[in-house]
Structure formats: C-alpha cells, structure tokens
Design a protein around this motif. Sequence first.
Motif, short mmCIF file in Angstrom:
data_model
loop_
_atom_site.label_atom_id
_atom_site.label_comp_id
_atom_site.label_asym_id
_atom_site.label_seq_id
_atom_site.Cartn_x
_atom_site.Cartn_y
_atom_site.Cartn_z
N ALA A 1 -42.09 -5.36 -12.99
CA ALA A 1 -42.74 -6.11 -14.06
C ALA A 1 -42.51 -7.61 -13.95
O ALA A 1 -43.22 -8.40 -14.58
CB ALA A 1 -42.25 -5.62 -15.42
N ALA A 2 -41.55 -8.00 -13.11
CA ALA A 2 -41.28 -9.44 -12.93
C ALA A 2 -42.50 -10.15 -12.37
O ALA A 2 -42.65 -11.36 -12.51
CB ALA A 2 -40.08 -9.63 -12.02
N LEU A 3 -43.41 -9.38 -11.74
CA LEU A 3 -44.62 -9.97 -11.17
C LEU A 3 -45.65 -10.32 -12.24
O LEU A 3 -46.62 -11.03 -11.97
CB LEU A 3 -45.27 -8.97 -10.19
CG LEU A 3 -44.41 -8.48 -9.02
CD1 LEU A 3 -45.07 -7.29 -8.34
CD2 LEU A 3 -44.19 -9.63 -8.05
N LEU A 4 -45.46 -9.77 -13.46
CA LEU A 4 -46.49 -9.88 -14.50
C LEU A 4 -46.04 -10.79 -15.63
O LEU A 4 -44.85 -10.95 -15.87
CB LEU A 4 -46.76 -8.50 -15.11
CG LEU A 4 -47.22 -7.40 -14.16
CD1 LEU A 4 -47.37 -6.09 -14.93
CD2 LEU A 4 -48.53 -7.79 -13.50
N PRO A 5 -47.03 -11.35 -16.38
CA PRO A 5 -46.65 -12.03 -17.62
C PRO A 5 -46.03 -11.00 -18.57
O PRO A 5 -46.35 -9.81 -18.49
CB PRO A 5 -48.00 -12.51 -18.20
CG PRO A 5 -49.01 -12.36 -17.10
CD PRO A 5 -48.48 -11.34 -16.15
N PRO A 6 -45.13 -11.45 -19.47
CA PRO A 6 -44.45 -10.50 -20.36
C PRO A 6 -45.45 -9.72 -21.23
O PRO A 6 -46.48 -10.25 -21.62
CB PRO A 6 -43.57 -11.39 -21.25
CG PRO A 6 -43.69 -12.78 -20.74
CD PRO A 6 -44.71 -12.84 -19.67
N GLY A 7 -45.13 -8.46 -21.47
CA GLY A 7 -45.93 -7.65 -22.39
C GLY A 7 -47.18 -7.04 -21.79
O GLY A 7 -47.96 -6.42 -22.50
N GLN A 8 -47.38 -7.20 -20.47
CA GLN A 8 -48.62 -6.68 -19.86
C GLN A 8 -48.46 -5.28 -19.28
O GLN A 8 -49.43 -4.69 -18.82
CB GLN A 8 -49.10 -7.61 -18.74
CG GLN A 8 -49.47 -9.01 -19.19
CD GLN A 8 -50.66 -9.01 -20.14
OE1 GLN A 8 -50.50 -8.86 -21.35
NE2 GLN A 8 -51.84 -9.16 -19.61
N LEU A 9 -47.22 -4.77 -19.28
CA LEU A 9 -46.99 -3.44 -18.70
C LEU A 9 -46.79 -2.42 -19.82
O LEU A 9 -45.99 -2.64 -20.74
CB LEU A 9 -45.75 -3.46 -17.79
CG LEU A 9 -45.31 -2.11 -17.21
CD1 LEU A 9 -46.36 -1.54 -16.26
CD2 LEU A 9 -43.97 -2.26 -16.49
N GLU A 10 -47.53 -1.32 -19.71
CA GLU A 10 -47.34 -0.22 -20.65
C GLU A 10 -46.94 1.01 -19.85
O GLU A 10 -47.51 1.29 -18.81
CB GLU A 10 -48.65 0.06 -21.42
CG GLU A 10 -48.53 1.18 -22.43
CD GLU A 10 -49.72 1.22 -23.39
OE1 GLU A 10 -49.53 0.81 -24.54
OE2 GLU A 10 -50.80 1.66 -22.98
N LEU A 11 -45.94 1.74 -20.36
CA LEU A 11 -45.48 2.97 -19.71
C LEU A 11 -45.97 4.15 -20.53
O LEU A 11 -45.69 4.23 -21.72
CB LEU A 11 -43.96 2.99 -19.61
CG LEU A 11 -43.24 2.07 -18.62
CD1 LEU A 11 -43.95 2.00 -17.28
CD2 LEU A 11 -43.00 0.68 -19.16
N GLU A 12 -46.70 5.07 -19.88
CA GLU A 12 -47.21 6.26 -20.56
C GLU A 12 -46.33 7.46 -20.26
O GLU A 12 -46.09 7.76 -19.09
CB GLU A 12 -48.64 6.58 -20.09
CG GLU A 12 -49.65 5.51 -20.40
CD GLU A 12 -51.09 5.98 -20.17
OE1 GLU A 12 -51.31 7.16 -19.79
OE2 GLU A 12 -52.00 5.15 -20.36
#
Length: 289
Positions: free
Chosen positions: A133-144
């Motif tokens: 997730a360090a590659l992404l802006p904060p809050g853009q990853l959701e875990l299902e």
Amino acid sequence: AAKRAGGQRYSFFSAQMTDGSRRRAQLVQALRGAASRGELHLAYQAQIESEDLRVSGFEALLRWHHPELGDISPVEFIPLAEGAGLMGELGAWVLQAACRDAAQWPAGLSVSVNVSALQLAEPDFLAQVQAAAALLPPGQLELEVTESALIDDADTAVAVLQQLRAQGHRTALDDFGTGYSALGYLRRFRFDTLKIDRSFVRDLSRDAGAQVLVDTILAMAQALGMRTVAEGVETEAEARRLIHRGCTSLQGFLISRPVPAQALPDFLQAWCRRGAASLRPSLSPPAPE
Ligand code: C2E
Ligand code: MG
Ligand code: MG
Ligand code: MG
C-alpha cells in the motif's frame, strides 16, 4: 440387471473421483511457481457510485492461465491453493500486483483486493499490506474478506481487521448474506463496505422475497453507516431498483466485465462518454406504478 447397473454406476462414480483428484493434484503442482512463470494476472472490475454514476474504483480478480489446461477459475484454484498451503504466497503476489497496477491509475480510484481467511492468519500479513500500500495514496486500498474468514478464528481475524483500519485501509465484507452468522460478525467488527451477494441481486426481478431482503440489508447498512456495493448487477432493471433503494455502489457485467489492466484507460474513457449515459435515466425518480 439392477445389480449390474448399480455396479456400473459405482465404477463410473469412482472413475470420476479419480479424474477429479488427479486434476486437483496436477493443478496444485502447477500452482507452485505459476506466478514466476508469468501465468497469473489480475483482471479488474469497475465499481460505480449510484449518486453520479462515476467509477470510484476496481476490484482485482485473480486469473490463472495454465499452458495446457487453459484458463482455470479462481473458484476452482483458490480453495486448492488454500488446502495446499500456497495461499500466503499467492495472496502476497495479488497484493503487490494490484497495488503496483493501481499506482498507475488516475487519482481517486481505489482498488479492492480479496483476502483469504488463511492470509489474515499469516504472521507477516500486515507488513505485506503495508509494503504494497506504500505505493498508493492513503485510503485507496480496500481489503475484501468473506464471512468464512471470520469463522475459524474470529478473535485473530477481528484483531487483524482492526489493525488494517488503524493503518488507514478500508475493509469490506464480501458475499454478504451467504454465510451463517453474518449479523454476528457485524456486531464484532464494523466494516466500511458491505457487498451484497450476487445471488440476491439475481433474484431481484422475479422474487419478492429477495426484494425484501435486499431492502432490509440496505436499511441496516445505512443505519450502521456502511457503504453498500451490489455484486453481479447484470440488467438495467436491477440497477434502477438498487439505486432507488439507496444502494451506494454497483458492480457487475452491466457496467463492465473484469478486464485486464491494460484495458482500463479505454474502459474509463468509454464509460465517461457513453456507458454512464445508459444508466442516467435510472437516476431520476421512478415513474409511478
Ligand atoms: P468475489 O470476490 O465475490 O468476486 C465476484 C465474482 O463475481 C467474480 O468472479 C466476478 O467475475 C463475478 N461477477 C462479477 N459481476 C458479475 C455479473 O454481473 N454476473 C456474473 N454472473 N458474475 C459476475 P471470479 O473472478 O470468477 O472470482 C470468483 C471468486 O474467487 C471471487 O468472488 C473471490 O471470492 C475469489 N477470488 C478471485 N480473486 C481472488 C484473489 O485474488 N484472492 C482471493 N482470496 N480470492 C479471490
Ligand atoms: Mg470480492
Ligand atoms: Mg463477492
Ligand atoms: Mg464470491
């Protein structure tokens, strides 16, 4: 004769079982190293917001192309990977690849990654998520996660989910309504998103019971402050009903099939130009019945 028929049926059945277990063994063998041989890729399926029909993100879905057997469904190989102790490795590959892809997307698009129950129990799972997730802006990853993630060791699962939230990631309860004690899990952990299982959506047009259940799920999610995603939306009639009943987001073949990462720019452009237009009438209030 009856005895012979019975005997034949028996031998047919056991031959099938042998074929089945031979295939399973072959697949498990081939799964080891499938990632390093370049046989895995991710397909992405859009989610749109009911409010304005814009694309808010994509769910990553794992695809495996076996050189001889062709495309194998995740419905078949994920349980095999879980049983063979390969899910940790596979899941780590998915997280990395999904975040690497999503890092290239236009700003504001989120990525949803499916996580197996067994991954939640891996000691380095949180570190894996953090690195990817360090590659992404904060809050853009959701875990299902599905309810099954919470069955075996709910205490561990809830602790991991809480830490994912503390790290700034979103969580979704997938396939809601298909498990045995979904409501119990909602008491233990408040997911950001509730994904209404495809089986409810499919029955919306022909089954008054499904309508009542979906309305009830939507009301409950709204009262708990959860976002709702309807899975498997295939028709405009389904989309219209879900939008009018307050479902916040839609996902399904009506909007897009899962597509390879390279196809996303074209899809996004086509959706802005034409795709959304077909659903625009759904945004206005329903005609009186
Ligand atoms: P899921 O997470 O509930 O994903 C939704 C499934 O429904 C996907 O199937 C998707 O292609 C399919 N689908 C979406 N819209 C429609 C529609 O309108 N109509 C129909 N008939 N189907 C639709 P898929 O890709 O075969 O994946 C099946 C399941 O495999 C997923 O269900 C998920 O539980 C699992 N899976 C897939 N990728 C991964 C992964 O990377 N990790 C883990 N742990 N599980 C995965
Ligand atoms: Mg999912
Ligand atoms: Mg699902
Ligand atoms: Mg599913």
